[in-house]
Design an enzyme around this catalytic site. Structure first.
Site, PDB file in Angstrom:
ATOM      1  CE  LYS A  81      -4.471  -1.544   1.533  1.00 53.85           C
ATOM      2  NZ  LYS A  81      -5.564  -1.439   2.493  1.00 53.85           N
ATOM      3  CE  LYS A 121      -5.816  -8.904  -2.700  1.00 59.93           C
ATOM      4  NZ  LYS A 121      -6.020  -8.308  -1.375  1.00 59.93           N
ATOM      5  CE  LYS A 173     -12.268  -4.446  -0.817  1.00 58.33           C
ATOM      6  NZ  LYS A 173     -12.862  -4.261   0.491  1.00 58.33           N
TER       7      LYS A 173
HETATM    8  P1  TYM Z   1     -10.592  -6.572   2.672  1.00 61.82           P
HETATM    9  O1  TYM Z   1     -11.690  -5.576   2.823  1.00 61.82           O
HETATM   10  O2  TYM Z   1      -9.470  -6.248   1.762  1.00 61.82           O
HETATM   11  O3  TYM Z   1     -11.182  -7.943   2.213  1.00 61.82           O
HETATM   12  C1  TYM Z   1     -12.299  -8.542   2.859  1.00 61.82           C
HETATM   13  C2  TYM Z   1     -12.150 -10.056   2.879  1.00 61.82           C
HETATM   14  O4  TYM Z   1     -12.057 -10.566   1.561  1.00 61.82           O
HETATM   15  C3  TYM Z   1     -10.906 -11.412   1.438  1.00 61.82           C
HETATM   16  N1  TYM Z   1     -10.368 -11.274   0.063  1.00 61.82           N
HETATM   17  C4  TYM Z   1     -10.130 -12.305  -0.751  1.00 61.82           C
HETATM   18  N2  TYM Z   1     -10.281 -13.627  -0.591  1.00 61.82           N
HETATM   19  C5  TYM Z   1      -9.952 -14.423  -1.641  1.00 61.82           C
HETATM   20  N3  TYM Z   1      -9.490 -13.948  -2.825  1.00 61.82           N
HETATM   21  C6  TYM Z   1      -9.320 -12.627  -3.027  1.00 61.82           C
HETATM   22  N4  TYM Z   1      -8.893 -12.180  -4.208  1.00 61.82           N
HETATM   23  C7  TYM Z   1      -9.649 -11.735  -1.957  1.00 61.82           C
HETATM   24  N5  TYM Z   1      -9.609 -10.379  -1.821  1.00 61.82           N
HETATM   25  C8  TYM Z   1     -10.037 -10.115  -0.566  1.00 61.82           C
HETATM   26  C9  TYM Z   1      -9.935 -10.857   2.483  1.00 61.82           C
HETATM   27  O5  TYM Z   1      -8.985 -11.832   2.855  1.00 61.82           O
HETATM   28  C10 TYM Z   1     -10.874 -10.511   3.604  1.00 61.82           C
HETATM   29  O6  TYM Z   1     -11.183 -11.657   4.379  1.00 61.82           O
HETATM   30  N6  TYM Z   1      -7.958  -5.846   6.827  1.00 61.82           N
HETATM   31  C11 TYM Z   1      -9.131  -6.488   6.288  1.00 61.82           C
HETATM   32  C12 TYM Z   1     -10.414  -6.059   6.969  1.00 61.82           C
HETATM   33  C13 TYM Z   1     -10.406  -6.242   8.451  1.00 61.82           C
HETATM   34  C14 TYM Z   1     -10.576  -7.464   9.139  1.00 61.82           C
HETATM   35  C15 TYM Z   1     -10.530  -7.121  10.526  1.00 61.82           C
HETATM   36  C16 TYM Z   1     -10.709  -8.788   8.732  1.00 61.82           C
HETATM   37  C17 TYM Z   1     -10.295  -5.249   9.366  1.00 61.82           C
HETATM   38  N7  TYM Z   1     -10.368  -5.782  10.614  1.00 61.82           N
HETATM   39  C18 TYM Z   1     -10.633  -8.103  11.498  1.00 61.82           C
HETATM   40  C19 TYM Z   1     -10.834  -9.755   9.717  1.00 61.82           C
HETATM   41  C20 TYM Z   1     -10.787  -9.416  11.079  1.00 61.82           C
HETATM   42  C21 TYM Z   1      -9.238  -6.126   4.819  1.00 61.82           C
HETATM   43  O7  TYM Z   1      -8.739  -5.130   4.376  1.00 61.82           O
HETATM   44  O8  TYM Z   1     -10.026  -6.960   4.116  1.00 61.82           O
END
Ligand code: TYM
Length: 334
Positions: A115, A197, A200
């Site tokens: 990032k 990956k 979004k």
């Molecule tokens: P975020 O918002 O980027 O993604 C949300 C969830 O989607 C999963 N994910 C994927 N899984 C498989 N293939 C992909 N291409 C893919 N892209 C995203 C992510 O692994 C995630 O589970 N930091 C976290 C949000 C967060 C969080 C937490 C998660 C904040 N606090 C506490 C769990 C527990 C994040 O940015 O996820």
């Protein structure tokens, strides 16, 4: 354990349009595990501002994400679905945990490195301490399990390390959480560059299938997915585009790669791509229908937001008060 049940916590950022990576890697498992656990699902809007956001847009996306959680099949009267920013205990615990986290640990986080390369003009302290806020999210609810995609596993490891460190000093304060990765779909790759990956924030809209894409768009993106010139349907690292399509199919249909290879034996990539498009559309159809209904019911969603913020605050504050006492903050007058 809370009220005699094991606890699940997870969350998503209210940034960008959700992709089927988010759905297959996380949301789908949340729904599957819901009955077994006492669940907390955060719309983690505080994490979102580590990257500059348009305020009106962020508010809109946060609400849309909350409705998507419900549309995907989470029952908001059972599971506690709430906005992270409505529960101030997250920020308060994050501060305390910052004092139990080393710079060296945060420096090693690959997401921070990625990032900061992407937003070189805004490498703020929030971006650096992002994983500590994530640890606070999880530890506040004494979560036993955290279902996420593989990209979050490093953050989960750090959460465990922080919790163990704290417990070693102060006794058993935090539950040490386990990561939950689904059998299929834990890492969905870009349709245009299968070594990356699916994300979004990808600039190429053909690289990702968004949860709100209509059926024709989904099919078009699947048909355009980058594969290879081998022409044989196999599941192996040397054919990453094909492997990704098989992974998507497996996660949608709950089948194994071996079964898919057998099912499409001797057929062309075109047939598989169309089957993947249909599988994704079958999955998204009920989600789209539920989302449209929820959009009509503003009062219902507003009431949930209020009730769930109170419920989350109640449990979060229980842990926070315990932590504050442990580290030596003066007791609050009653
Ligand atoms: P975020 O918002 O980027 O993604 C949300 C969830 O989607 C999963 N994910 C994927 N899984 C498989 N293939 C992909 N291409 C893919 N892209 C995203 C992510 O692994 C995630 O589970 N930091 C976290 C949000 C967060 C969080 C937490 C998660 C904040 N606090 C506490 C769990 C527990 C994040 O940015 O996820």
């Amino acid at each position: 354990m809370l009220d005699g049940k094991k606890v699940l916590f997870s969350g998503m950022q209210a940034t960008g349009n959700l992709t089927i990576g988010n759905y297959l890697g996380a949301l789908k498992n949340w729904v599957k595990l819901s009955d077994e656990y006492m669940c907390f699902y955060g719309v983690v809007d505080m994490h979102s501002i580590t990257v500059r956001q348009d305020p009106a847009e962020l508010r809109k996306r946060a609400r849309s994400l909350m409705m998507l959680y419900i549309a995907a099949g989470l029952n908001p009267e059972e599971a506690c679905i709430y906005y992270q920013s409505h529960v101030s205990a997250h920020a308060e615990l994050a501060w305390i945990l910052n004092c139990f986290t080393y710079m060296g640990e945060l420096n090693r986080m690959t997401q921070f490195k990625d990032k900061s390369a992407k937003h070189a003009d805004n490498i703020n302290a929030g971006l650096f301490t992002y994983p500590v806020l994530m640890a606070a999210d999880i530890l506040l609810y004494q979560a036993d399990v955290v279902p996420v995609g593989i990209d979050q596993s490093q953050h989960l490891e750090l959460t465990r390390d922080i919790a163990i460190r704290f417990n070693n000093i102060y006794g058993d304060v935090f539950t040490i959480p386990d990561i939950y990765l689904g059998k299929a779909g834990a890492k969905i790759m870009s349709l245009q560059d299968p070594t990356k990956k699916m994300s979004k924030s990808d600039e190429n809209p053909n690289a990702s299938i968004y949860l709100m894409d209509d059926e024709d768009t989904v099919m078009r993106k699947c048909k355009r997915a980058v594969t290879d010139s081998e022409g044989i349907i196999m599941y192996r690292d040397e054919q990453p585009g094909l492997k990704n399509l098989i992974d998507i199919y497996c996660a949608c249909k709950d089948v194994t790669p071996d079964e898919v290879v057998k099912e499409f034996d001797g057929q062309g990539y075109g047939v598989l791509k169309e089957a993947v498009g249909n599988a994704v559309n079958d999955l998204l159809r009920p989600l789209h229908d539920n989302y449209k209904k929820l959009e009509q019911d503003k009062a219902y969603v507003d009431q949930l937001i209020k009730n769930n913020a109170e419920k989350a605050s109640y449990y979060a504050n229980k842990t926070l008060r315990k932590v504050q006492k442990k580290v030596g903050f003066p007791e609050r007058p009653r």
